[in-house]
Design a protein around this motif. Structure first.
Motif, short mmCIF file in Angstrom:
data_model
loop_
_atom_site.label_atom_id
_atom_site.label_comp_id
_atom_site.label_asym_id
_atom_site.label_seq_id
_atom_site.Cartn_x
_atom_site.Cartn_y
_atom_site.Cartn_z
N ILE A 42 0.84 -1.20 0.00
CA ILE A 42 0.00 0.00 0.00
C ILE A 42 0.87 1.25 0.00
CG2 ILE A 42 -1.61 1.38 1.38
CD1 ILE A 42 -2.89 -1.26 2.28
N GLY A 43 1.89 1.25 0.87
CA GLY A 43 2.77 2.41 0.93
C GLY A 43 3.54 2.63 -0.36
N TRP A 44 4.01 1.54 -0.97
CA TRP A 44 4.84 1.66 -2.16
C TRP A 44 4.02 1.94 -3.41
CZ3 TRP A 44 7.22 -2.85 -5.33
CH2 TRP A 44 8.14 -2.35 -6.26
N LEU A 45 3.06 1.07 -3.72
CA LEU A 45 2.36 1.17 -5.00
C LEU A 45 1.04 1.95 -4.94
CD1 LEU A 45 3.03 -2.36 -6.55
CD2 LEU A 45 4.30 -0.22 -6.84
N VAL A 46 0.30 1.83 -3.85
CA VAL A 46 -0.93 2.61 -3.75
C VAL A 46 -0.60 4.09 -3.55
CG1 VAL A 46 -3.02 3.04 -2.39
CG2 VAL A 46 -2.36 0.69 -2.96
N GLY B 257 2.21 5.37 -4.34
CA GLY B 257 2.87 5.75 -5.59
C GLY B 257 1.84 6.15 -6.64
N SER B 258 0.74 5.42 -6.70
CA SER B 258 -0.36 5.75 -7.62
C SER B 258 -0.97 7.10 -7.25
CB SER B 258 -1.43 4.67 -7.58
OG SER B 258 -0.92 3.42 -8.00
N ALA B 259 -1.11 7.33 -5.95
CA ALA B 259 -1.68 8.59 -5.49
C ALA B 259 -0.79 9.76 -5.89
CB ALA B 259 -1.86 8.56 -3.97
N ILE B 260 0.52 9.58 -5.81
CA ILE B 260 1.44 10.64 -6.21
C ILE B 260 1.27 10.96 -7.69
CG2 ILE B 260 3.88 11.22 -6.54
CD1 ILE B 260 4.42 9.56 -3.96
N ILE B 261 1.15 9.93 -8.52
CA ILE B 261 0.94 10.15 -9.95
C ILE B 261 -0.35 10.91 -10.19
CG2 ILE B 261 0.40 8.94 -12.12
CD1 ILE B 261 2.41 6.77 -11.23
N SER B 262 -1.40 10.53 -9.50
CA SER B 262 -2.70 11.18 -9.66
C SER B 262 -2.68 12.62 -9.15
CB SER B 262 -3.77 10.37 -8.92
OG SER B 262 -5.03 10.96 -9.06
N GLN B 263 -2.06 12.82 -7.99
CA GLN B 263 -2.10 14.14 -7.37
C GLN B 263 -1.14 15.13 -8.01
OE1 GLN B 263 -1.60 13.26 -3.18
NE2 GLN B 263 -3.38 11.90 -3.21
N THR B 264 0.03 14.68 -8.46
CA THR B 264 0.93 15.60 -9.15
C THR B 264 0.33 16.03 -10.48
OG1 THR B 264 2.18 13.71 -10.04
CG2 THR B 264 3.06 14.77 -8.07
N ALA C 291 4.21 16.35 -1.14
CA ALA C 291 5.52 16.28 -0.49
C ALA C 291 5.54 15.19 0.57
CB ALA C 291 5.87 17.63 0.12
N GLU C 292 4.46 15.09 1.35
CA GLU C 292 4.40 14.06 2.39
C GLU C 292 4.17 12.68 1.80
OE1 GLU C 292 1.55 15.41 5.29
OE2 GLU C 292 2.91 16.95 6.05
N GLU C 293 3.42 12.60 0.69
CA GLU C 293 3.17 11.30 0.06
C GLU C 293 4.47 10.68 -0.46
OE1 GLU C 293 0.64 9.54 0.23
OE2 GLU C 293 -1.09 10.84 0.54
N VAL C 294 5.42 11.51 -0.85
CA VAL C 294 6.72 10.98 -1.29
C VAL C 294 7.37 10.19 -0.17
CG1 VAL C 294 9.06 11.61 -1.99
CG2 VAL C 294 7.10 12.72 -3.08
N PHE C 295 7.32 10.72 1.06
CA PHE C 295 7.87 10.00 2.21
C PHE C 295 7.09 8.71 2.46
CE2 PHE C 295 9.33 14.37 3.24
CZ PHE C 295 10.70 14.10 3.35
N HIS C 296 5.78 8.74 2.25
CA HIS C 296 4.97 7.55 2.45
C HIS C 296 5.36 6.45 1.47
CE1 HIS C 296 1.54 10.28 4.17
NE2 HIS C 296 2.64 10.28 4.90
N ALA C 297 5.58 6.84 0.22
CA ALA C 297 5.97 5.86 -0.79
C ALA C 297 7.35 5.28 -0.48
CB ALA C 297 5.96 6.50 -2.18
N GLN C 298 8.25 6.12 0.02
CA GLN C 298 9.59 5.63 0.40
C GLN C 298 9.50 4.69 1.59
OE1 GLN C 298 11.59 9.38 1.03
NE2 GLN C 298 12.19 9.58 -1.12
N HIS C 299 8.59 4.99 2.50
CA HIS C 299 8.36 4.13 3.66
C HIS C 299 7.89 2.75 3.19
CE1 HIS C 299 5.13 2.55 6.40
NE2 HIS C 299 6.10 2.62 7.27
#
Length: 317
Positions: free
Chosen positions: A134-138, A140-147, A166-174
């Motif tokens: 969820i953190g990596w791909l979900v 990650g999908s949210a970042i694509i949608s939101q950017t 900006a915070e979602e980037v940390f979530h995806a890295q997590h």
């Protein structure tokens, strides 16, 4: 309605569209066509509610995370998601004021089925592999949608997205850190990741929604694109996801559960097996695996904490 009034509204519409074309930001007190306002309300309220509901699948893993370090990490992520939801609901609330509505009405709309939350957050999280994915791909999908909406014509939403992305980037890295640790671990840990990917792949394709047409042949996404709230269509976003993440998934030695998946050089796009869009519609009707469970939890929390809202309202008055 008089001809003069019609002309006046037409002129306002033309001026509004000229501002959009020029790249101006629309603010909450500016004149805007109702079509634009309603599109924003629908988009931002669903986004805000989804941030809140999206915290619930991972909240389940706070006590079950394998180490204290992992517990702290996922707990911080849950707190961030709730904060995103509150921020977005404030943005939506400003747009709702002409209709005499507020954030509380949005919660009632959620409970009564008028406001939907994102399809991925209706799904089960069966393992720690799911939490990482969820953190990596979900996310990650949210970042694509939101950017895709960082340049949104509506200023308050665009500014909120700056912080959220900006915070979602940390979530995806997590999430990626969890997945990499499992993928590089024991055979059992590696299988945990592959199993999660197998179960979540369809949901990842669902994430961006169908590329639907109505009876006139017009895309339902045209309003948000027309007014420069977003740039890419649902399918364009899905193609961006596949381009970014399929190579990363394969680099970990994982197998994408779709034997038809490949990049067509002639068409310059990914070819993939279509997910079950009828099942997608079922999830949208709150008939997903965990739909009612999560709605019940959110409803219970809302009702149990009514006294806090009442106390704050009394103080404000």
């Amino acid at each position: 309605m008089s001809v003069a009034t019609k002309l006046s509204e037409q002129e306002l519409q033309e001026q509004f569209e000229a501002r959009i074309a020029a790249g101006d930001k629309i603010e909450v007190d500016d004149w805007m066509p109702e079509e634009y306002r309603l599109a924003l309300i629908k988009l931002i309220s669903m986004h805000g509610i989804s941030e809140i509901m999206g915290a619930l699948p991972e909240k389940e893993w706070v006590p079950k995370a394998p180490t204290l370090y992992r517990k702290l990490g996922i707990m911080a992520k849950v707190q961030d998601e709730m904060g995103h939801g509150q921020l977005l609901l404030r943005v939506a609330e400003d747009l709702l004021k002409p209709y005499g509505k507020n954030r509380g009405d949005l919660m009632i709309d959620l409970f009564e089925g008028r406001l939907k939350f994102h399809n991925v957050f209706h799904m089960e999280t069966k393992s720690w592999g799911d939490a990482g994915l969820i953190g990596w791909l979900v996310d990650g999908s949210a970042i694509i949608s939101q950017t895709n909406m960082l340049g949104a014509s509506y200023g308050p939403y665009a500014r909120a997205l700056q912080r959220i992305c900006a915070e979602e980037v940390f979530h995806a890295q997590h999430g990626e850190a969890i997945i990499m640790a499992l993928a590089e671990g024991t055979p059992e840990q590696r299988e945990l990741v592959q199993d999660a990917l197998n179960r979540w792949w369809e949901s990842l394709l669902f994430f961006f929604g169908p590329e639907t047409k109505d009876t006139t042949g017009t895309s339902k996404q045209d309003v948000t694109i027309k007014y420069k709230i977003r740039v890419l269509s649902n399918e364009g976003l899905r193609q961006s996801f596949l381009t970014k993440y399929v190579p990363r998934i394969q680099s970990l030695g994982l197998t994408v559960p779709d034997q038809t998946l490949h990049f067509d050089e002639a068409q310059q796009k990914w070819i993939y097996e279509q997910p079950n869009w009828e099942y997608f519609k079922k999830i949208q009707r709150n008939e997903g695996p965990c739909s009612q469970e999560r709605l019940t939890l959110r409803r219970s929390s809302y009702e149990n904490n009514a006294w806090v809202r009442e106390a704050l309202t009394a103080l404000a008055n």
